[in-house]
Design an enzyme around this catalytic site. Structure first.
Site, PDB file in Angstrom:
ATOM      1  CG  ASP A  78      36.539  37.393  48.765  1.00 28.93           C
ATOM      2  OD1 ASP A  78      36.467  37.142  47.548  1.00 28.93           O
ATOM      3  OD2 ASP A  78      36.779  38.525  49.220  1.00 28.93           O
TER       4      ASP A  78
ATOM      5  N   PRO B 237      34.980  29.551  45.313  1.00 28.10           N
ATOM      6  CG  PRO B 237      33.508  28.658  43.745  1.00 28.10           C
ATOM      7  CD  PRO B 237      33.714  28.823  45.225  1.00 28.10           C
ATOM      8  CG  ASP B 238      38.341  34.613  41.585  1.00 26.91           C
ATOM      9  OD1 ASP B 238      37.766  34.912  40.510  1.00 26.91           O
ATOM     10  OD2 ASP B 238      38.922  35.454  42.296  1.00 26.91           O
ATOM     11  CB  ILE B 239      32.946  33.436  39.404  1.00 25.22           C
ATOM     12  CG1 ILE B 239      32.190  32.751  40.543  1.00 25.22           C
ATOM     13  CG2 ILE B 239      32.185  33.338  38.087  1.00 25.22           C
ATOM     14  CD1 ILE B 239      31.043  33.546  41.095  1.00 25.22           C
TER      15      ILE B 239
ATOM     16  CG  ASN C 261      30.636  40.786  49.693  1.00 28.57           C
ATOM     17  OD1 ASN C 261      31.067  40.696  50.832  1.00 28.57           O
ATOM     18  ND2 ASN C 261      31.174  40.169  48.671  1.00 28.57           N
TER      19      ASN C 261
ATOM     20  CE  LYS D 103      41.381  42.560  44.220  1.00 28.13           C
ATOM     21  NZ  LYS D 103      40.366  43.299  44.899  1.00 28.13           N
TER      22      LYS D 103
ATOM     23  CE  LYS E 185      40.309  38.396  41.338  1.00 27.91           C
ATOM     24  NZ  LYS E 185      39.066  38.014  41.996  1.00 27.91           N
TER      25      LYS E 185
HETATM   26  O1  C5P Z   1      39.322  39.588  44.461  1.00 26.95           O
HETATM   27  P1  C5P Z   1      38.193  40.544  44.353  1.00 26.95           P
HETATM   28  O2  C5P Z   1      36.923  40.016  44.916  1.00 26.95           O
HETATM   29  O3  C5P Z   1      38.455  41.924  44.828  1.00 26.95           O
HETATM   30  O4  C5P Z   1      38.065  40.667  42.759  1.00 26.95           O
HETATM   31  C1  C5P Z   1      37.047  41.349  42.198  1.00 26.95           C
HETATM   32  C2  C5P Z   1      36.709  40.795  40.833  1.00 26.95           C
HETATM   33  O5  C5P Z   1      36.689  39.369  40.828  1.00 26.95           O
HETATM   34  C3  C5P Z   1      35.319  41.198  40.462  1.00 26.95           C
HETATM   35  O6  C5P Z   1      35.278  41.315  39.062  1.00 26.95           O
HETATM   36  C4  C5P Z   1      34.477  40.042  40.975  1.00 26.95           C
HETATM   37  O7  C5P Z   1      33.241  39.941  40.284  1.00 26.95           O
HETATM   38  C5  C5P Z   1      35.373  38.870  40.687  1.00 26.95           C
HETATM   39  N1  C5P Z   1      35.233  37.752  41.651  1.00 26.95           N
HETATM   40  C6  C5P Z   1      34.691  36.552  41.230  1.00 26.95           C
HETATM   41  N2  C5P Z   1      34.611  35.509  42.112  1.00 26.95           N
HETATM   42  C7  C5P Z   1      35.031  35.629  43.375  1.00 26.95           C
HETATM   43  C8  C5P Z   1      35.569  36.849  43.812  1.00 26.95           C
HETATM   44  C9  C5P Z   1      35.652  37.889  42.921  1.00 26.95           C
HETATM   45  O8  C5P Z   1      34.292  36.427  40.074  1.00 26.95           O
HETATM   46  N3  C5P Z   1      34.925  34.597  44.216  1.00 26.95           N
END
Ligand code: C5P
Length: 402
Positions: A278, A307-309, A210, A339, A343
């Protein structure tokens, strides 16, 4: 340790005899790593030449509000936004009076009105002038408005008097300037910050990533460390220097980033500024993928979700105060709010990446902070360092109230 590393300081030089020490002050600020731009008043130019200060700061000196050439290069509003700190040394009785009145009749006074950065004055004047009730009242009013006073010291004066009104020495002023960035708001807290992009390998030579310079996350790490926190910065591949007093862990992929964050837990505050990929390729080829004549012009790559960290960490039993970023090109506040909910965040910081003067690789940013009550707080365009300090102050305030 360079306590002012990469800090952008406007040094305002007023018209007093102590202006001869401003030359030395430029040196001391630069020794501490600061980038210094000098703005002189008409009076200041009577005591020291612009050429001297230009040579020492390495930049042309800004002198006039109504100079078309200077305005075209870096106009007064740009200069006001550029600054992380405006330090006026020497600040004369007249300059303090004009600032107290909100006068904007020259470049320096205009800058002080136009900037969001902290402003500090190093008063320098005759002891009777310093003690005069008018000066005393002006100093009190300026302090009430959040302007800091460095000194003055007492001692022998250029006019032969002895008493208060001597400008602090350049070394003391450089240290006081550095102290402005050390807020102590997060003393003893552990702050975990993710920054930069992640890279997801396709084969040994190719990857998907990215846009992200990492600058915002690094600026946040620096601001959190200045606020007294123990900072762990988990960073994807970037070309940035690790801020002082920050523990940096370098990672490449999203899964590495999650593992490093989990290892760094628990933390009090999590700020996820990383631009995490993503998706990643389902399989990473062991050898470089060759162009396949059978498949013509195309190539299919099957991707799987990373995974979404942030969501993973904010769902833990030892959940930290969780702050996310939303970089969007449209429907900024709507998407960001979604979000925040999805989240399970305490705050989300929205930035409009369709605007090329802010976000991604630029030096500046402008953001909106959204809280759980859907209240929006906007921070106007400024250097990423300045925005980071404002954000850290905001986050610390909400964290302590939570
Ligand atoms: O869903 P999106 O990527 O737009 O969300 C952005 C927020 O989620 C940011 O704070 C980003 O650091 C975090 N994020 C994450 N892990 C992912 C995708 C996004 O921690 N896989």
């Amino acid at each position: 340790m360079q306590r002012l590393y990469r800090k952008r300081i406007i040094l305002g030089v007023g018209g007093g005899i102590a202006a001869y020490k401003s030359a030395e002050l430029v040196r001391r600020l630069r020794d501490q790593g600061a980038d210094v731009r000098v703005v002189m008043t008409r009076g200041g130019r009577e005591f020291i030449t612009a050429l001297t200060l230009q040579a020492l700061s390495g930049h042309p000196v800004h002198q006039d509000l109504l100079d078309p050439a200077a305005e075209a290069a870096m106009g007064h509003i740009e200069l006001a936004r550029w600054a992380d700190l405006v330090l006026i040394a020497p600040a004369t009785a007249d300059l303090m009076a004009r600032l107290a009145q909100g006068v904007a009749d020259d470049l320096l006074t205009t800058l002080v009105l136009a900037t969001d950065a902290p402003v500090a004055l190093a008063p320098a004047m005759n002891q009777a002038m310093w003690r005069d009730p008018a000066t005393v009242a002006n100093a009190a009013l300026l302090q009430q408005r959040g302007i800091r006073l460095f000194g003055p010291a007492a001692g022998s004066q250029a006019c032969g008097d002895v008493g208060p009104g001597r400008m602090l020495e350049p070394d003391q002023l450089a240290q006081a300037a550095a102290d402005c960035f050390a807020s102590g708001l997060l003393t003893g807290r552990h702050v975990l910050i993710t920054a930069g992009p992640t890279q997801e390998n396709i084969d040994p030579v190719r990857y998907i990533t990215n846009h992200s310079s990492g600058k915002m996350g690094f600026a946040l790490a620096e601001a959190a460390a200045e606020a007294g926190a123990r900072v762990t910065l988990v960073s994807g591949p970037v070309h940035l220097r690790t801020p002082d007093r920050v523990e940096r862990i370098d990672v490449v992929s999203a899964r590495d980033m999650l593992a490093a964050c989990e290892a760094a837990m628990p933390c009090d505050i999590l700020i996820a500024a990383a631009a995490v990929a993503d998706y990643r390729p389902e399989v990473v080829a062991e050898q470089k993928i060759k162009k396949d004549p059978q498949s013509g012009d195309g190539m299919l790559l099957r991707m799987v979700r990373n995974p979404d960290i942030l969501a993973t960490l904010s769902a833990r039993a030892d959940r930290p105060f969780s702050v996310g970023f939303a970089a969007e090109t449209e429907n900024l506040l709507e998407y960001a709010t979604r979000k925040l909910v999805d989240k399970n965040l305490d705050l989300i910081i929205a930035n409009d990446v369709a605007n090329p003067s802010i976000g991604f690789n630029s030096e500046e940013n402008a953001v909106s902070i959204i809280d759980r009550a859907r209240q929006v707080t906007r921070l106007g365009q400024a250097s990423k360092g300045h925005i980071a300090r404002q954000l850290v102050a905001f986050i610390a305030d909400r964290f302590h109230k939570a």
